[in-house]
Design a protein around this motif. Structure first.
Motif, PDB file in Angstrom:
ATOM      1  N   GLY A  65       0.814  -1.204   0.000  1.00 55.91           N
ATOM      2  CA  GLY A  65       0.000   0.000   0.000  1.00 55.91           C
ATOM      3  C   GLY A  65       0.847   1.253   0.000  1.00 55.91           C
ATOM      4  O   GLY A  65       2.027   1.241   0.340  1.00 55.91           O
ATOM      5  N   GLY A  66       0.227   2.347  -0.384  1.00 60.72           N
ATOM      6  CA  GLY A  66       0.912   3.631  -0.397  1.00 60.72           C
ATOM      7  C   GLY A  66      -0.094   4.757  -0.519  1.00 60.72           C
ATOM      8  O   GLY A  66      -1.286   4.534  -0.725  1.00 60.72           O
ATOM      9  N   GLN A  67       0.388   5.974  -0.400  1.00 59.02           N
ATOM     10  CA  GLN A  67      -0.479   7.128  -0.560  1.00 59.02           C
ATOM     11  C   GLN A  67      -0.763   7.363  -2.040  1.00 59.02           C
ATOM     12  O   GLN A  67      -0.111   6.790  -2.915  1.00 59.02           O
ATOM     13  CB  GLN A  67       0.194   8.356   0.047  1.00 59.02           C
ATOM     14  N   ASP A  68      -1.744   8.218  -2.314  1.00 60.98           N
ATOM     15  CA  ASP A  68      -2.056   8.535  -3.706  1.00 60.98           C
ATOM     16  C   ASP A  68      -0.832   9.043  -4.446  1.00 60.98           C
ATOM     17  O   ASP A  68      -0.621   8.732  -5.625  1.00 60.98           O
ATOM     18  CB  ASP A  68      -3.171   9.585  -3.775  1.00 60.98           C
ATOM     19  N   SER A  69       0.005   9.823  -3.758  1.00 63.86           N
ATOM     20  CA  SER A  69       1.208  10.360  -4.395  1.00 63.86           C
ATOM     21  C   SER A  69       2.171   9.237  -4.780  1.00 63.86           C
ATOM     22  O   SER A  69       2.863   9.329  -5.796  1.00 63.86           O
ATOM     23  CB  SER A  69       1.907  11.341  -3.450  1.00 63.86           C
TER      24      SER A  69
END
Length: 247
Positions: A65-69
């Motif tokens: 997972g990760g942030q939108d950026s």
């Protein structure tokens, strides 16, 4: 086990460990390496970074997972290696994609600002970003039995017609908080929102992935060794008992 000959090498590829592993999902790669070793095989772990050549051998692929950026930062590279990933999917290569990478393995992810990030289309899902997050512990009913984890996502994911989910929600939000589905599965590719990381708490799922990878790598049936999973089983049972009180 150092004196026992290895049953063969299993090459594990971790996609974008810097950009897409902010929720502890690196633990899935470490768990797989450990389970592979404990079953008598030799794990070879590769980290794939944007712009790098994709490893020649890939028997199991994982992403986190990760942030939108973070998704924006890997978008161009994912498009560059898309054909390789699709060919691995067609060949039956097991893959586990969590949260942000799960979304990018779908048809598209639309950010809160309205930017559309096209996905690989391996999973027939579409995700819409929202201002409100879905957060908390989760219990799923899956073909591997009870699966537990922790979700933390603002994306609301909808399955396409005919797309099988990874599991059915017994506690938590799941894909969108309304239809009772969580994640998606196509062939040997699994997508899920569950962190934790998911595999250490759910060894049956970890071993299912290892089994698929071992058979792909060696061309022979998977030869498991007995494992002591008492701690993981007790932790999982406690979460189920705590959350599914009316089950």
């Amino acid at each position: 086990m150092s004196d026992v000959p290895s049953k063969g090498e299993i090459h594990v590829v971790h996609l974008y460990p810097r950009e897409m592993s902010i929720y502890g999902d690196l633990g899935n790669t470490r768990c797989l390496a450990s389970r592979i070793r404990r079953h008598g095989y030799t794990p070879v772990v590769h980290q794939h970074h944007p712009g790098a050549a994709f490893p020649e051998q890939a028997h199991l692929v994982v992403g986190g997972g990760g942030q939108d950026s973070g998704q924006v930062r890997v978008e161009a590279d994912l498009e560059r290696i898309a054909d390789r990933l699709r060919s691995l999917f067609d060949a039956g290569t097991p893959m586990l994609m969590i949260c942000g990478m799960y979304q990018l393995f779908g048809n598209a992810f639309i950010t809160v600002e309205g930017k559309r990030l096209p996905g690989l289309g391996i999973l027939d899902v579409t995700t819409q970003g929202n201002a409100k997050r879905m957060i908390g512990p989760v219990v799923l009913d899956t073909e591997f039995g009870d699966v537990v984890g922790y979700e933390n996502h603002s994306g609301s994911t909808t399955l396409g017609a005919g797309q099988a989910p990874f599991g059915t929600v017994r506690a938590g939000h799941g894909n969108n908080g309304t239809d009772g589905t969580e994640g998606a599965r196509s062939g040997n590719v699994f997508g899920s929102y569950l962190h934790g990381p998911i595999l250490p708490a759910n060894p049956a799922l970890a071993d299912a992935l290892v089994a698929l990878a071992a058979e792909l790598a060696t061309g022979a049936p998977f030869e498991p060794l007995a494992q002591d999973d008492a701690f993981a089983d007790e932790a999982r049972s406690r979460q189920v008992r705590r959350l599914v009180k009316r089950g």
